[in-house]
Design a protein around this motif. Structure first.
Motif, short mmCIF file in Angstrom:
data_model
loop_
_atom_site.label_atom_id
_atom_site.label_comp_id
_atom_site.label_asym_id
_atom_site.label_seq_id
_atom_site.Cartn_x
_atom_site.Cartn_y
_atom_site.Cartn_z
N LYS A 1 -5.28 15.51 -11.64
CA LYS A 1 -3.97 15.02 -11.20
C LYS A 1 -3.45 15.79 -9.99
CE LYS A 1 -0.74 17.75 -14.03
NZ LYS A 1 0.34 17.66 -15.03
N THR A 2 -3.83 17.05 -9.86
CA THR A 2 -3.34 17.85 -8.74
C THR A 2 -3.95 17.40 -7.41
OG1 THR A 2 -5.08 19.50 -9.08
CG2 THR A 2 -3.00 19.86 -10.22
N ASP A 3 -5.08 16.71 -7.46
CA ASP A 3 -5.75 16.28 -6.23
C ASP A 3 -5.18 14.98 -5.67
OD1 ASP A 3 -7.52 18.46 -6.22
OD2 ASP A 3 -8.88 17.44 -7.62
N PHE A 4 -4.33 14.31 -6.43
CA PHE A 4 -3.79 13.03 -5.99
C PHE A 4 -2.44 13.16 -5.28
CE2 PHE A 4 -6.41 11.58 -9.69
CZ PHE A 4 -7.35 10.89 -8.95
N ARG A 5 -1.98 14.38 -5.05
CA ARG A 5 -0.64 14.60 -4.51
C ARG A 5 -0.42 13.87 -3.18
NH1 ARG A 5 -0.71 21.01 -5.86
NH2 ARG A 5 -0.17 20.87 -8.09
N GLY A 6 -1.35 13.99 -2.25
CA GLY A 6 -1.15 13.41 -0.93
C GLY A 6 -1.10 11.90 -0.90
N MET A 7 -2.00 11.25 -1.63
CA MET A 7 -2.11 9.79 -1.61
C MET A 7 -1.60 9.13 -2.88
SD MET A 7 -3.21 8.46 1.25
CE MET A 7 -2.08 9.59 2.08
N GLY A 8 -1.11 9.92 -3.81
CA GLY A 8 -0.55 9.35 -5.03
C GLY A 8 -1.55 8.50 -5.78
N LEU A 9 -1.04 7.47 -6.44
CA LEU A 9 -1.90 6.61 -7.27
C LEU A 9 -2.88 5.81 -6.41
CD1 LEU A 9 -2.26 5.98 -10.27
CD2 LEU A 9 -0.76 4.00 -9.96
N LEU A 10 -2.57 5.62 -5.14
CA LEU A 10 -3.45 4.87 -4.25
C LEU A 10 -4.84 5.50 -4.20
CD1 LEU A 10 -3.75 2.57 -2.15
CD2 LEU A 10 -3.00 4.22 -0.41
N GLY A 11 -4.90 6.83 -4.18
CA GLY A 11 -6.19 7.51 -4.14
C GLY A 11 -7.04 7.20 -5.35
N LEU A 12 -6.44 7.19 -6.52
CA LEU A 12 -7.17 6.90 -7.75
C LEU A 12 -7.59 5.44 -7.79
CD1 LEU A 12 -8.26 7.54 -10.55
CD2 LEU A 12 -5.94 7.23 -11.46
N VAL B 1 0.84 -1.20 0.00
CA VAL B 1 0.00 0.00 0.00
C VAL B 1 0.87 1.25 0.00
CG1 VAL B 1 -1.64 1.35 1.39
CG2 VAL B 1 -1.99 -1.11 1.08
N GLU B 2 1.91 1.23 0.82
CA GLU B 2 2.82 2.38 0.88
C GLU B 2 3.51 2.60 -0.46
OE1 GLU B 2 5.32 5.39 2.84
OE2 GLU B 2 3.25 4.71 2.79
N SER B 3 3.87 1.52 -1.11
CA SER B 3 4.53 1.62 -2.41
C SER B 3 3.61 2.28 -3.43
CB SER B 3 4.94 0.23 -2.90
OG SER B 3 5.52 0.29 -4.18
N LEU B 4 2.33 1.91 -3.43
CA LEU B 4 1.37 2.49 -4.36
C LEU B 4 1.11 3.96 -4.02
CD1 LEU B 4 -0.41 1.79 -6.79
CD2 LEU B 4 -2.21 1.09 -5.19
#
Length: 290
Positions: free
Chosen positions: A160-171, A109-112
């Motif tokens: 794309k700007t909204d995914f900064r905190g959680m990266g690809l995991l959020g998407l 999870v951390e990696s993603l």
């Protein structure tokens, strides 16, 4: 002083002889007695989580199933437990898989989470478009960068700007919920557009990804996952917990009836505390089916 003295006496003398007497009477080692006195799942696995026998795993996080099997044999040999005790062997194997699997799940999870959303990455872009199509099947996206993204709860014209905190995991979480619980996702999106109690669906979804991630990181999900999975927890199990959070948060939000979205952090923390309280129960399983 008396308490300290008793603690010293118990740790260094009484405990040893007590264990010796119990082994003599029951013909079972401490670990066997722990297993006999606990239910399968979180109760059993957590009961040995602090047991020194776990030292057989060392600090290895990437313990493969074959290695766990060897670890089980070594433990049974060290503790003089007969190999024909298949019940103990199976239970120990499951518990060690759960413990090592939880660590591996966190690393995955951390990696993603550390993968930033890249608009030049075709796979990333495909997942983003898939999210739109799942939530808005009857409305075509007019452009990649468009105010339409606000219709599903992003802040601006480029998600794309909204995914900064959680990266690809959020998407990935947003897509997972929309794909596996499509009707529920569309219903919640519709409710999020309420004229008084509305909220930004996608932004809240990413925020709930952070909640799920933090609960996994601090170990709060152990009871839930150990009860849910008789073996190594997988990424799907983390996604399923996220789906539960999304569904339950929407219910919670409308039950609480906040005055405005400006109070989001306050109610988000209240919901967080509620979930943490539920996760303290040893028999807990939090799934959307419930």
């Amino acid at each position: 002083m008396l308490v300290y003295f008793w603690g010293f006496l118990y740790s260094n003398y009484v405990r040893f002889w007590l264990k010796w007497i119990l082994r003599l009477l029951t013909r079972k080692c401490e670990l066997q007695r722990v297993f006999d006195g606990s239910k399968a799942g979180a109760q059993r696995t957590l009961s040995i989580g602090n047991h020194r026998i776990i030292e057989w795993l060392g600090n290895a996080v990437h313990v493969e199933e074959a290695e766990v099997e060897k670890c089980v044999r070594d433990v049974m040999k060290e503790k003089k437990i007969e190999q024909k005790d298949t019940g103990f062997k199976t239970n120990l194997h499951i518990s060690l898989l759960q413990i090592s699997g939880y660590k591996k799940l966190y690393l995955n999870v951390e990696s993603l989470r550390k993968v930033p959303y890249d608009s030049d990455n075709e796979e990333h872009e495909e997942q983003l478009i898939e999210l739109w199509n799942l939530l808005m099947p009857h409305e075509n996206l007019k452009a990649r960068i468009t105010k339409q993204w606000c219709d599903i709860g992003f802040q601006g014209d480029d998600p794309k700007t909204d995914f900064r905190g959680m990266g690809l995991l959020g998407l990935v979480n947003l897509v997972y919920f929309s794909k596996h619980y499509t009707n529920e996702a569309r219903q919640i999106l519709s409710r999020s557009n309420h004229p008084k109690l509305g909220y930004s669906y996608a932004i809240v979804g990413i925020n709930l990804t952070e909640m799920a991630y933090s609960l996994l990181k601090n170990g709060a999900l152990k009871s839930h996952l150990y009860n849910m999975v008789s073996g190594s927890p997988q990424m799907d199990h983390f996604h399923q917990f996220y789906c539960y959070l999304v569904y339950e948060f929407d219910k919670f939000w409308f039950e609480e009836e906040p005055e405005s979205i400006m109070h989001f952090n306050q109610y988000r923390e209240k919901f967080h505390e509620k979930i943490k309280g539920l996760l303290l129960h040893c028999d807990v399983i939090l799934t959307l089916q419930n």
